[in-house]
Scaffold this active site. Structure first.
Site, PDB file in Angstrom:
ATOM      1  N   ALA A 114      40.925 -29.761   2.703  1.00 33.57           N
ATOM      2  CA  ALA A 114      41.554 -29.382   3.969  1.00 33.57           C
ATOM      3  C   ALA A 114      41.098 -30.297   5.098  1.00 33.57           C
ATOM      4  O   ALA A 114      39.971 -30.793   5.106  1.00 33.57           O
ATOM      5  CB  ALA A 114      41.212 -27.940   4.296  1.00 33.57           C
ATOM      6  N   ALA A 161      40.066 -36.681   0.476  1.00 34.01           N
ATOM      7  CA  ALA A 161      39.163 -35.957   1.379  1.00 34.01           C
ATOM      8  C   ALA A 161      39.873 -35.476   2.642  1.00 34.01           C
ATOM      9  O   ALA A 161      41.061 -35.722   2.837  1.00 34.01           O
ATOM     10  CB  ALA A 161      37.971 -36.834   1.725  1.00 34.01           C
ATOM     11  N   HIS A 162      39.135 -34.823   3.500  1.00 35.00           N
ATOM     12  CA  HIS A 162      39.683 -34.186   4.695  1.00 35.00           C
ATOM     13  C   HIS A 162      40.307 -35.210   5.651  1.00 35.00           C
ATOM     14  O   HIS A 162      39.796 -36.306   5.817  1.00 35.00           O
ATOM     15  CB  HIS A 162      38.604 -33.390   5.420  1.00 35.00           C
ATOM     16  CG  HIS A 162      37.430 -34.215   5.854  1.00 35.00           C
ATOM     17  ND1 HIS A 162      36.450 -34.635   4.977  1.00 35.00           N
ATOM     18  CD2 HIS A 162      37.093 -34.716   7.057  1.00 35.00           C
ATOM     19  CE1 HIS A 162      35.557 -35.337   5.641  1.00 35.00           C
ATOM     20  NE2 HIS A 162      35.913 -35.412   6.897  1.00 35.00           N
ATOM     21  N   ASN A 163      41.421 -34.826   6.224  1.00 35.22           N
ATOM     22  CA  ASN A 163      42.111 -35.614   7.272  1.00 35.22           C
ATOM     23  C   ASN A 163      42.828 -36.845   6.729  1.00 35.22           C
ATOM     24  O   ASN A 163      43.438 -37.586   7.507  1.00 35.22           O
ATOM     25  CB  ASN A 163      41.154 -36.083   8.377  1.00 35.22           C
ATOM     26  CG  ASN A 163      40.448 -34.946   9.078  1.00 35.22           C
ATOM     27  OD1 ASN A 163      40.906 -33.819   9.023  1.00 35.22           O
ATOM     28  ND2 ASN A 163      39.336 -35.243   9.720  1.00 35.22           N
ATOM     29  N   SER A 171      39.615 -39.152   6.578  1.00 31.27           N
ATOM     30  CA  SER A 171      40.401 -39.766   7.655  1.00 31.27           C
ATOM     31  C   SER A 171      40.980 -41.125   7.313  1.00 31.27           C
ATOM     32  O   SER A 171      41.497 -41.811   8.202  1.00 31.27           O
ATOM     33  CB  SER A 171      39.577 -39.864   8.949  1.00 31.27           C
ATOM     34  OG  SER A 171      39.134 -38.580   9.335  1.00 31.27           O
TER      35      SER A 171
END
Lengths: 366, 366, 366
Positions: free
Chosen positions: B240, B261-263, B281
């Site tokens: 998330a 991974a996140h973002n 990111s």
């Protein structure tokens, strides 16, 4: 751990023992940390010296050890420490063994055939026409899909997933989260894709503007065939083949988080360590050992008894018996030379500049 | 496999066929291993020669093949072998299809909305306010947490995990063990950490003694948004986002054991092969292909149509259309040149020493 | 998200705030995308400029920001943006909290001890003599095997697997698909294996023909011991030790798809990013940070505060405080120099050839 006598352990290891063989131990420990209830593990010579630092009455020691000088009351003698560890841990991990039982919450299709003396844990689901050999132990939350065949003496730990079109030999051991027989990762674009073009030109040709295309799935009809005595670690994945089966040879052991892709053939008695990834249609011989995080490119052939050091990325075929290392993987000895040279390369560059200048200055002054 | 006629298969592939189109086959096989009941797969020219080694009556062959000379009674003609494989395997993997049903042991929150013609397998758990589109097939032991939204025609295989705050388009395919919407791996120390310092100084500054600090969690509020036609392989994880969602574009296919991974933002029609890891990111364009075990550093930007060879570690931005390889990843062609040179480096060093000596000797004797 | 006032958020962050603190927000957003219902996140100076592009009435800004000039009605002031993110996301992710409950389908052995205020989700299975501390939240489909001990305030998400012989401290957080306490990957052949020989000779000796041998399993008696405040990401695996336990120190955070092998000791407050693999018996100090896809060889020792960049393969011991990168991992600064030199190596080789020729020509003409 239940209590065992030194005599029982020596017998289990088929090892010679001396002293008071009736001494009983309740655990095993490194020599310095052993209590009087522990059997000290001093199989390697360097551990014998620390036996007096602990309180063990009995120990496993290398052949030829003067056990009485070490203050022991009894000793078991072994030759090859790791081999003794296999016998010792196997002996001690034998559980009294709950009586085999099928948990009432397990959902077993009436057409499935479960052998004698099998256990099936709570909330496991076994599909139509599945066959499971006798004495197998299926944990909780396991799913086995329609038509899968598993040999005798299997252990499937909680949450293991066995797909359709999977055939497995005897004494299979699957840890939690294993996924066997998932679809292969095989897609194609209507026209040649960016990846096909890059592979062909080795990245030299980027003149053409690739068109955005959809990926069409090549489905997996081929299943998975696994030999006897195979073990697969937690959360590892063995994907189904496209037309023929993905195959794992007898005696091969697979660590956690490994991927064996579609159509791959792995030989007998191989070791695949953690995070190994073997891409589609690669072929491994027998007795191949791949260290942690090794990658094998698609359609690569690896000969018997090849050993690849941890992190190697194998991008071309490897002949029988070779030890390799590196990215791309090359002969281990050559790789070590090369990377040592690489560390000295910045200095070589400075020295080269100096030499070049000196030669050119000399010429000017000649 | 159920039996099919050559005519049916040709129609499924929209391909031209010749000979006795009423011939029926029960399986597919490589030409040399084909029985009279098999359709031989000889899509590539090199396979045509081995058709007589098997017993197939019919085969799929390249356009222009003299099928009668190969001893066939019928032939289907194709242009692009892998594309034909997509059509063929898709046609043959169509199951008669069990009638859709919700297993009585499935626990479905009364506020969840399950579309028409959906199946839900045994012991699956579907939370409050979940929406699942029509014709979806949910396997056994699946969990879908409160509020998740999944489009029509989804397949979620056994043990797939869909978290809260996840929105997924139509035709989603999740293999066993997939985890979508788990918390991102995002932690911070009260004062700058060892990692922040090393990154800033590129490891040059180790003068300051870092203090042992606790890691505080940055929670994930952002969820995951996935487009149409996305497939995710066994045991892969999409985390998330922190504030905004982690995003996977339409048509992207993800292999086993991948972490997004996140973002992270992944574009449309990308391929992420086994063990790919994309750190927090990072942004990928459209039609990006990452080979097995490729890593992408956090906050990296990768342009459209980039292709990264297996094992590449991408530590800096990559412009549109570039093919890269290596650790750190650089232009594929340059990398291949460099590592070839590296293998000759130990020899260069010896030659350099010799040249240096010879120049210096010459000077001494001048 | 439920609505909160600016005042409540400022208090949660222990931060100074100015303006109309009664303003209420229902979400958080990047400044340019914020609606009047959002609190704008402009913790970094570069985001302050874009506040007027959105519609936020209130924002979190760096200390010293002229918030009124940015068109805000209220502002919260912070020093260290990522630290503020920890506080903010923690505050906003607090759920109203369903009342703790044991789902009737959970199977809990009568000898297990479940603390006060625990929740256990549907279809979870908890074995004999298991102990779980108070306020813990166990999701669906979790299995906890006989004798495992887990401290208070634990969160085990759906499908997490905890083995026998596992002891875990307080505030443990396991994401979906985690496997703790699976058998170590430890096998031995009766006679020395191909891997042992390759390791000894560094691949130089391949004269002897290795014999095909079976691998015997060394069983795992040692279990796993995990300290307080540890988090383990989705589908990660921590294997049981052979004789002593595999250990994870207090405060260590582990990302998705990580393997910690048997007998490994990880210190306190370490970060292990996605796909990290730590081979058997390696030891990590405290505050070690391993980037994504880092590998650590077996029996390696890594000192406190070591930082390894993404993709590093650590094949030899690393002293305290060092930042490393590469394969094999070396000092980060040296590695960067070396690979820059490597890219210029093909050119150096051409220049060297030219210089060699020029020196030799000169000599001929002298």
């Amino acid at each position: 751990m239940t209590a065992h006598s030194v005599k029982d352990m020596a017998q289990a290891l088929s090892a010679h023992a001396e002293g008071d063989l009736s001494i009983v131990f309740k655990g095993v420990a490194e020599p310095a940390e052993a209590s009087t209830d522990d059997l000290a593990l001093a199989m390697a010579a360097e551990f014998v010296a620390s036996i007096p630092d602990g309180a063990a009455l009995a120990a496993i020691v290398p052949v030829g050890t003067d056990w009485q000088a070490a203050g022991l009351k009894a000793a078991i003698f072994v030759d090859r420490p790791r081999l003794a560890m296999a016998g010792l841990t196997g002996f001690l991990s034998q559980s009294a063994g709950a009586r085999p039982s099928i948990h009432p919450s397990a959902i077993i299709d009436p057409t499935a055939s479960i052998g004698a003396n099998c256990s099936v844990g709570p909330y496991s689901v076994i599909g139509a026409r599945v066959q499971i050999g006798e004495n197998s132990v299926i944990g909780s939350h396991v799913s086995i899909e329609d038509g899968a065949v598993i040999g005798a003496d299997a252990v499937l730990q909680s949450g293991a997933r066995i797909g359709r079109n999977v055939q497995i030999g005897a004494r299979f051991f699957a840890h939690s989260g294993v996924v066997i027989g998932s679809d292969g990762f095989s897609f194609v674009t209507p026209e040649p894709s960016v990846a096909e073009k890059a592979r062909k030109s080795l990245g030299k040709d980027s003149s053409e503007t690739p068109v955005d295309q959809d990926w069409l799935k090549i489905h997996s009809l081929g299943g998975v065939i696994i030999g006897n005595n195979v073990e697969v670690g937690a959360n590892s994945c063995i994907d189904a083949g496209t037309v023929r089966a993905t195959r794992i040879g007898e005696g091969t052991k697979i660590d956690d988080l490994v991927q064996v892709a579609h159509n791959v053939v792995v030989g007998t008695n191989c070791l695949l360590c953690g995070h190994v990834g073997i891409a589609g249609s690669a072929q491994l011989g027998n007795n191949v050992v791949l260290g942690g995080q090794v990658g094998v490119g698609d359609n690569i052939t690896i000969g018997d008894q090849v050993v690849a050091g941890g992190g190697s990325k194998i991008l071309s075929n490897v002949p029988k018996g070779r030890a390799v290392l590196g990215y791309p993987a090359t002969k281990m000895a050559g790789y070590i030379q090369s990377y040592k040279a690489l560390r000295r390369l910045p200095r070589l560059m400075r020295d080269f500049d100096a030499l070049q200048k000196s030669v050119s200055n000399k010429r000017d002054t000649d």
